[in-house]
Motif scaffolding. Structure first.
Motif, PDB file in Angstrom:
ATOM      1  N   PRO A   1      37.768  -9.287  14.754  1.00 46.85           N
ATOM      2  CA  PRO A   1      36.131  -9.530  14.173  1.00 46.85           C
ATOM      3  C   PRO A   1      34.988  -9.655  15.363  1.00 46.85           C
ATOM      4  O   PRO A   1      33.768  -9.685  15.694  1.00 46.85           O
ATOM      5  CB  PRO A   1      35.944 -11.533  14.156  1.00 46.85           C
ATOM      6  CG  PRO A   1      37.129 -12.292  14.054  1.00 46.85           C
ATOM      7  CD  PRO A   1      37.969 -11.496  13.826  1.00 46.85           C
ATOM      8  N   LEU A   2      36.062  -9.464  16.805  1.00 51.21           N
ATOM      9  CA  LEU A   2      35.343  -9.419  17.664  1.00 51.21           C
ATOM     10  C   LEU A   2      35.365  -8.094  18.179  1.00 51.21           C
ATOM     11  O   LEU A   2      34.603  -7.319  18.887  1.00 51.21           O
ATOM     12  CB  LEU A   2      35.801  -9.687  19.149  1.00 51.21           C
ATOM     13  CG  LEU A   2      36.375 -11.549  19.237  1.00 51.21           C
ATOM     14  CD1 LEU A   2      37.096 -12.281  20.158  1.00 51.21           C
ATOM     15  CD2 LEU A   2      34.819 -12.319  18.661  1.00 51.21           C
ATOM     16  N   ARG A   3      35.776  -6.688  17.381  1.00 49.24           N
ATOM     17  CA  ARG A   3      36.246  -5.784  17.603  1.00 49.24           C
ATOM     18  C   ARG A   3      34.030  -5.269  17.581  1.00 49.24           C
ATOM     19  O   ARG A   3      33.935  -4.140  18.539  1.00 49.24           O
ATOM     20  CB  ARG A   3      36.437  -4.819  16.404  1.00 49.24           C
ATOM     21  CG  ARG A   3      36.566  -3.783  17.002  1.00 49.24           C
ATOM     22  CD  ARG A   3      38.093  -3.534  16.110  1.00 49.24           C
ATOM     23  NE  ARG A   3      37.788  -1.572  15.849  1.00 49.24           N
ATOM     24  CZ  ARG A   3      39.248  -1.038  14.849  1.00 49.24           C
ATOM     25  NH1 ARG A   3      40.166  -2.138  15.027  1.00 49.24           N
ATOM     26  NH2 ARG A   3      38.719   0.458  15.293  1.00 49.24           N
ATOM     27  N   SER A   4      33.611  -5.431  16.942  1.00 48.95           N
ATOM     28  CA  SER A   4      31.874  -5.018  16.956  1.00 48.95           C
ATOM     29  C   SER A   4      31.683  -5.553  17.842  1.00 48.95           C
ATOM     30  O   SER A   4      30.117  -5.011  18.565  1.00 48.95           O
ATOM     31  CB  SER A   4      31.544  -5.752  15.762  1.00 48.95           C
ATOM     32  OG  SER A   4      31.299  -7.212  15.418  1.00 48.95           O
ATOM     33  N   CYS A   5      31.599  -6.840  19.179  1.00 50.14           N
ATOM     34  CA  CYS A   5      30.836  -7.324  20.244  1.00 50.14           C
ATOM     35  C   CYS A   5      31.683  -5.763  21.235  1.00 50.14           C
ATOM     36  O   CYS A   5      30.136  -5.443  21.653  1.00 50.14           O
ATOM     37  CB  CYS A   5      31.445  -7.947  21.248  1.00 50.14           C
ATOM     38  SG  CYS A   5      31.627  -9.797  19.765  1.00 50.14           S
ATOM     39  N   ILE A   6      32.210  -5.206  20.542  1.00 47.92           N
ATOM     40  CA  ILE A   6      33.035  -3.974  22.169  1.00 47.92           C
ATOM     41  C   ILE A   6      32.332  -2.636  21.634  1.00 47.92           C
ATOM     42  O   ILE A   6      31.921  -2.085  22.477  1.00 47.92           O
ATOM     43  CB  ILE A   6      34.380  -4.354  21.821  1.00 47.92           C
ATOM     44  CG1 ILE A   6      34.977  -5.944  22.470  1.00 47.92           C
ATOM     45  CG2 ILE A   6      35.008  -3.303  23.350  1.00 47.92           C
ATOM     46  CD1 ILE A   6      34.450  -6.201  23.605  1.00 47.92           C
ATOM     47  N   GLU A   7      32.212  -2.483  20.061  1.00 51.53           N
ATOM     48  CA  GLU A   7      32.008  -1.197  19.472  1.00 51.53           C
ATOM     49  C   GLU A   7      30.061  -0.778  20.142  1.00 51.53           C
ATOM     50  O   GLU A   7      30.108  -0.594  20.062  1.00 51.53           O
ATOM     51  CB  GLU A   7      32.423  -1.252  18.036  1.00 51.53           C
ATOM     52  CG  GLU A   7      33.826  -1.148  17.848  1.00 51.53           C
ATOM     53  CD  GLU A   7      34.121  -0.385  16.819  1.00 51.53           C
ATOM     54  OE1 GLU A   7      33.887  -1.040  15.801  1.00 51.53           O
ATOM     55  OE2 GLU A   7      34.962   0.365  16.552  1.00 51.53           O
ATOM     56  N   LYS A   8      29.985  -2.372  20.042  1.00 49.79           N
ATOM     57  CA  LYS A   8      27.632  -1.938  19.618  1.00 49.79           C
ATOM     58  C   LYS A   8      27.664  -1.480  21.669  1.00 49.79           C
ATOM     59  O   LYS A   8      26.739  -0.574  21.505  1.00 49.79           O
ATOM     60  CB  LYS A   8      27.174  -3.148  20.047  1.00 49.79           C
ATOM     61  CG  LYS A   8      27.624  -4.394  21.045  1.00 49.79           C
ATOM     62  CD  LYS A   8      26.182  -5.133  20.489  1.00 49.79           C
ATOM     63  CE  LYS A   8      26.531  -6.019  19.267  1.00 49.79           C
ATOM     64  NZ  LYS A   8      25.689  -6.474  18.687  1.00 49.79           N
TER      65      LYS A   8
END
Length: 353
Positions: free
Chosen positions: A309-316
């Motif tokens: 679930p933390l992937r979007s934090c890095i991808e942005k």
């Protein structure tokens, strides 16, 4: 163990095999937009041993030429799986000199040798294959009686992110800390994710720099930065046209990491972040702080499974990505032990791939 008219022999690697193993690793490179040569200098045997309770590194030798022509390894680690502690065997370092790569019989032979040596010490087997390495995927995903069954377990993406970003004031108590301050948080989180290392300072993580975000004196998010350059190197061999142009630009001014020069080892560090509640706002603050502090590196690497679930934090944020495919490896061709874990998040630290 020998085969093919006794011309070739397998055995467990020793320090005396260092030069031969190095030659095998240096003979290959990753394909793709950024072709990377993956090395474990100066001592490949010691390098693998840093990453598990035990490492079985095997070499394949051409006796007629008195030459090491291939390698394969299984690194055994203690991890959480379905809430229990299991012995995970990570299969890595399967390589052959280019002139022997067409002889496909070597691959099942290496696998069989590895399996026979470690089968009593491992509960589960896992591996990854670069998404761009289509040829290897096709070879290994096709069911064969002489090969283990590869069970796809999701995409794993690695993000190369600029380190030493401009310092700014961040809300909350965020600081470098002792690993003891994060142990309770880490243990609670690790038990919920398949593949998590059992201890926060497992293996070479004892040499990591730890960071935490604290609320009311209690750690609510944590992470580490680990420099592995002394025993694990990434050397860029070629860039695609687009990345070749970007590598010549002032990429740091554009928010991207510095690009390594051709044939030089990258100046990097590996990272991971945990938050028991997967609070993205907290994680973004901690990640920003870790990047601000890591000024001595050209970039930080962090890897996340597709279900994280933390992937979007890095991808942005701005980054350079590359992807791999995760697999459970089933030697018995019996999917049942692995079915429970399919579709779930996997904790795979980039420092241990």
């Amino acid at each position: 163990m020998s085969f093919q008219s006794k011309q070739y022999v397998f055995y467990k690697a020793t320090d005396e095999d260092q030069l031969g193993i190095q030659e095998v690793f240096k003979s290959g490179k990753f394909e793709g937009d950024i072709a990377v040569q993956y090395l474990r200098d100066p001592n490949p045997v010691a390098s693998f041993q840093k990453e598990g309770d035990k490492c079985f590194l095997v070499v394949l030798k051409d006796k007629e030429k008195d030459k090491i022509i291939g390698t394969g390894s299984c690194i055994i680690r203690s991890v959480y799986w379905q809430g229990e502690i299991k012995r995970l065997g990570y299969l890595a370092g399967l390589k052959l000199l280019p002139e022997y790569q067409k002889k496909i019989l070597f691959i099942p032979a290496i696998y069989r040798y590895l399996y026979e040596e470690i089968k009593e010490e491992v509960d589960l087997y896992f591996t990854t294959i670069l998404s761009e390495n289509i040829a290897v995927q096709k070879m290994l995903e096709k069911p064969r009686k002489v090969m283990p069954l590869y069970i796809y377990a999701g995409e794993y993406k690695v993000y190369f992110c600029k380190s030493g970003i401009r310092k700014r004031k961040l809300k909350g108590d965020i600081r470098q800390c002792n690993k003891d301050e994060l142990e309770a948080l880490y243990e609670a989180k690790a038990k919920t994710v398949n593949g998590s290392l059992v201890k926060i300072d497992a293996y070479d993580l004892k040499n990591a720099t730890f960071y935490g975000l604290f609320e009311n004196g209690k750690a609510v998010a944590g992470g580490y930065v680990l420099n592995q350059q002394s025993y694990k190197q990434y050397v860029v061999k070629s860039y695609s046209f687009l990345y070749s142009i970007l590598s010549k630009c002032p990429s740091r001014l554009l928010g991207y990491p510095s690009f390594p020069k051709m044939n030089e080892a990258a100046n990097y560090a590996c990272t991971a972040i945990w938050d028991l509640e997967d609070n993205k706002e907290r994680v973004e603050r901690l990640w920003a702080y870790m990047r601000m502090e890591a000024r001595s590196y050209d970039f930080l690497m962090i890897g996340l499974h597709e279900k994280d679930p933390l992937r979007s934090c890095i991808e942005k944020g701005k980054h350079i990505p590359y992807s791999s495919r995760c697999y459970w490896v089933d030697w018995q061709h019996n999917r049942v032990p692995y079915e429970k874990a399919l579709g779930e998040n996997l904790a795979v630290d980039i420092a241990f791939l």
